[in-house]
Write an enzyme that holds these catalytic residues in place. Structure first.
Site, PDB file in Angstrom:
ATOM      1  CE1 TYR A 159      49.999  78.571  49.932  1.00 56.16           C
ATOM      2  CE2 TYR A 159      49.614  80.203  51.171  1.00 56.16           C
ATOM      3  CZ  TYR A 159      49.466  79.074  50.843  1.00 56.16           C
ATOM      4  OH  TYR A 159      48.584  78.309  51.615  1.00 56.16           O
ATOM      5  CE  LYS A 166      45.197  77.975  52.967  1.00 56.23           C
ATOM      6  NZ  LYS A 166      44.164  77.198  53.131  1.00 56.23           N
TER       7      LYS A 166
HETATM    8  P1  NAD Z   1      44.489  68.521  48.828  1.00 59.04           P
HETATM    9  O1  NAD Z   1      44.798  68.702  47.584  1.00 59.04           O
HETATM   10  O2  NAD Z   1      44.728  66.843  49.216  1.00 59.04           O
HETATM   11  O3  NAD Z   1      43.323  68.922  49.508  1.00 59.04           O
HETATM   12  C1  NAD Z   1      42.867  70.175  48.802  1.00 59.04           C
HETATM   13  C2  NAD Z   1      41.132  69.644  48.625  1.00 59.04           C
HETATM   14  O4  NAD Z   1      40.393  70.998  48.175  1.00 59.04           O
HETATM   15  C3  NAD Z   1      40.885  68.724  47.596  1.00 59.04           C
HETATM   16  O5  NAD Z   1      40.241  67.625  48.279  1.00 59.04           O
HETATM   17  C4  NAD Z   1      40.014  69.439  46.615  1.00 59.04           C
HETATM   18  O6  NAD Z   1      39.348  68.408  45.901  1.00 59.04           O
HETATM   19  C5  NAD Z   1      39.434  70.434  47.364  1.00 59.04           C
HETATM   20  N1  NAD Z   1      38.887  71.446  46.592  1.00 59.04           N
HETATM   21  C6  NAD Z   1      39.328  72.346  45.582  1.00 59.04           C
HETATM   22  N2  NAD Z   1      38.380  72.846  44.998  1.00 59.04           N
HETATM   23  C7  NAD Z   1      37.248  72.595  45.539  1.00 59.04           C
HETATM   24  C8  NAD Z   1      35.791  72.920  45.176  1.00 59.04           C
HETATM   25  N3  NAD Z   1      35.457  73.975  44.444  1.00 59.04           N
HETATM   26  N4  NAD Z   1      35.003  72.131  46.096  1.00 59.04           N
HETATM   27  C9  NAD Z   1      35.092  71.390  46.922  1.00 59.04           C
HETATM   28  N5  NAD Z   1      36.445  70.765  47.220  1.00 59.04           N
HETATM   29  C10 NAD Z   1      37.340  71.442  46.348  1.00 59.04           C
HETATM   30  O7  NAD Z   1      45.589  69.040  49.572  1.00 59.04           O
HETATM   31  P2  NAD Z   1      46.098  69.652  51.164  1.00 59.04           P
HETATM   32  O8  NAD Z   1      47.123  69.909  51.097  1.00 59.04           O
HETATM   33  O9  NAD Z   1      45.479  68.422  52.142  1.00 59.04           O
HETATM   34  O10 NAD Z   1      45.163  70.759  51.456  1.00 59.04           O
HETATM   35  C11 NAD Z   1      43.878  70.889  52.452  1.00 59.04           C
HETATM   36  C12 NAD Z   1      44.059  72.185  53.177  1.00 59.04           C
HETATM   37  O11 NAD Z   1      45.103  72.348  53.869  1.00 59.04           O
HETATM   38  C13 NAD Z   1      43.932  73.170  52.098  1.00 59.04           C
HETATM   39  O12 NAD Z   1      43.195  74.596  52.821  1.00 59.04           O
HETATM   40  C14 NAD Z   1      45.463  73.813  52.243  1.00 59.04           C
HETATM   41  O13 NAD Z   1      45.566  75.179  51.764  1.00 59.04           O
HETATM   42  C15 NAD Z   1      46.050  73.691  53.620  1.00 59.04           C
HETATM   43  N6  NAD Z   1      47.266  73.470  53.840  1.00 59.04           N
HETATM   44  C16 NAD Z   1      47.939  72.592  53.199  1.00 59.04           C
HETATM   45  C17 NAD Z   1      49.531  72.751  53.297  1.00 59.04           C
HETATM   46  C18 NAD Z   1      50.200  71.747  52.492  1.00 59.04           C
HETATM   47  O14 NAD Z   1      51.697  71.936  52.791  1.00 59.04           O
HETATM   48  N7  NAD Z   1      49.846  70.700  52.024  1.00 59.04           N
HETATM   49  C19 NAD Z   1      50.121  73.376  54.551  1.00 59.04           C
HETATM   50  C20 NAD Z   1      49.080  74.206  54.954  1.00 59.04           C
HETATM   51  C21 NAD Z   1      47.896  74.251  54.765  1.00 59.04           C
END
Ligand code: NAD
Length: 272
Positions: A159, A166
């Site tokens: 990670y 984070k």
């Molecule tokens: P996801 O890929 O669906 O969403 C990530 C989003 O970030 C996308 O919509 C992408 O377009 C956007 N993004 C990236 N660079 C960008 C930029 N320059 N400008 C605008 N938007 C941008 O994946 P997700 O898992 O739904 O992620 C959403 C949040 O949840 C993130 O912060 C991720 O770290 C967090 N998260 C995810 C998990 C998991 O296991 N999926 C667990 C904990 C936290």
């Protein structure tokens, strides 16, 4: 089924829907079900084609492109929002990005450029958005919510820079909560268990991570998009009116366990 809480008359701007698997889409659906008017901002033309029909399916009339690395683009979205709705009640920040090469091996090899990129997109963007959102939320008991992960607290192999980002994001939540609290604006984060999304596909060995979580978590299952959506609804609603600066774990309890899952020994006998 009707929502347990009503957000009728409220509006939410959501950054971070990439497709129907996005955590932000799970949140959008719950907010919509609660009667909230929802608008979206997405990154890049290609994603727009996916986001537009999702937005349409819940009657959203606000879908704007924005690269959160660019202050002018962030300001543009908030200014368009102000023109259309005048005020804002809920801001969802579900955006993160790191170079894939920095999520493969060891943290110690992270490049300066990779470090800056992850911090800029995944952390600073929350600060920039909060700054634009605050004037629209004044006097409305606004709520700002971001998404974090356990890798901020403990080392999660591969990670890497995202864990460090984070940790900075969680600290930013506390500083923003302190700054914006006097305006009645609450700022919180959900620390979600791993969910298979586009962003997650960039993390090496994600499938193994899911298996490990399922086995280790007290609830013996993985977290769903819906789990996060419902907790987000709580944090963005008056039910959480006294909750701010908080990181809520929505991870089936994984983060309370200190040791990795091992096969359970048989039930203890009277002899121990
Ligand atoms: P996801 O890929 O669906 O969403 C990530 C989003 O970030 C996308 O919509 C992408 O377009 C956007 N993004 C990236 N660079 C960008 C930029 N320059 N400008 C605008 N938007 C941008 O994946 P997700 O898992 O739904 O992620 C959403 C949040 O949840 C993130 O912060 C991720 O770290 C967090 N998260 C995810 C998990 C998991 O296991 N999926 C667990 C904990 C936290």
């Amino acid at each position: 089924m009707d929502s347990i809480v009503s957000l009728k008359g409220k509006s939410a701007l959501i950054f971070g829907v990439a497709n129907e698997r996005s955590i932000a889409w799970g949140i959008a659906q719950e907010l919509h079900r609660a009667g909230c008017t929802v608008g979206f901002s997405y990154a890049g033309e290609a994603l727009g084609k996916r986001v537009a029909p999702l937005a349409q399916s819940i009657g959203s009339e606000f879908v704007e492109q924005c690269d959160v690395a660019d202050d002018a683009q962030i300001e543009r979205v908030f200014s368009l929002w102000k023109e259309k709705y005048g005020s804002l009640d809920v801001l969802i920040h579900a955006v993160a990005f790191a170079d894939r090469n920095d999520l493969k091996d060891k943290f110690v090899t992270t490049s300066r450029a990779g470090f800056h990129l992850a911090m800029d997109i995944s952390v600073y963007s929350l600060v920039a958005m909060a700054c634009c959102a605050a004037p629209l939320m004044e006097g409305r008991e606004g709520a700002i919510l971001t998404l974090t992960y356990y890798g901020a607290e403990k080392v999660v192999k591969r990670y890497n820079i995202m864990g460090v980002a984070k940790a900075a994001l969680e600290a930013s939540v506390r500083y923003l909560a302190s700054d914006l609290g006097p305006k009645g604006i609450r700022v919180n984060a959900i620390s979600a268990g791993p969910i298979k999304t586009l962003a997650a596909s960039g993390i090496g060995d994600f499938r193994a991570m899911l298996k490990h979580h399922e086995k280790t978590a007290p609830l013996q299952r993985n977290t769903t998009q819906e789990d996060v959506g419902k907790s987000a609804l709580y944090l963005c609603s008056p039910l959480a009116g006294a909750v701010t600066g908080e990181v809520l774990h929505v991870d089936c309890g994984y983060s309370i366990m200190s040791t990795p899952a091992i096969d359970e020994p048989g039930e203890p006998t009277a002899q121990g």
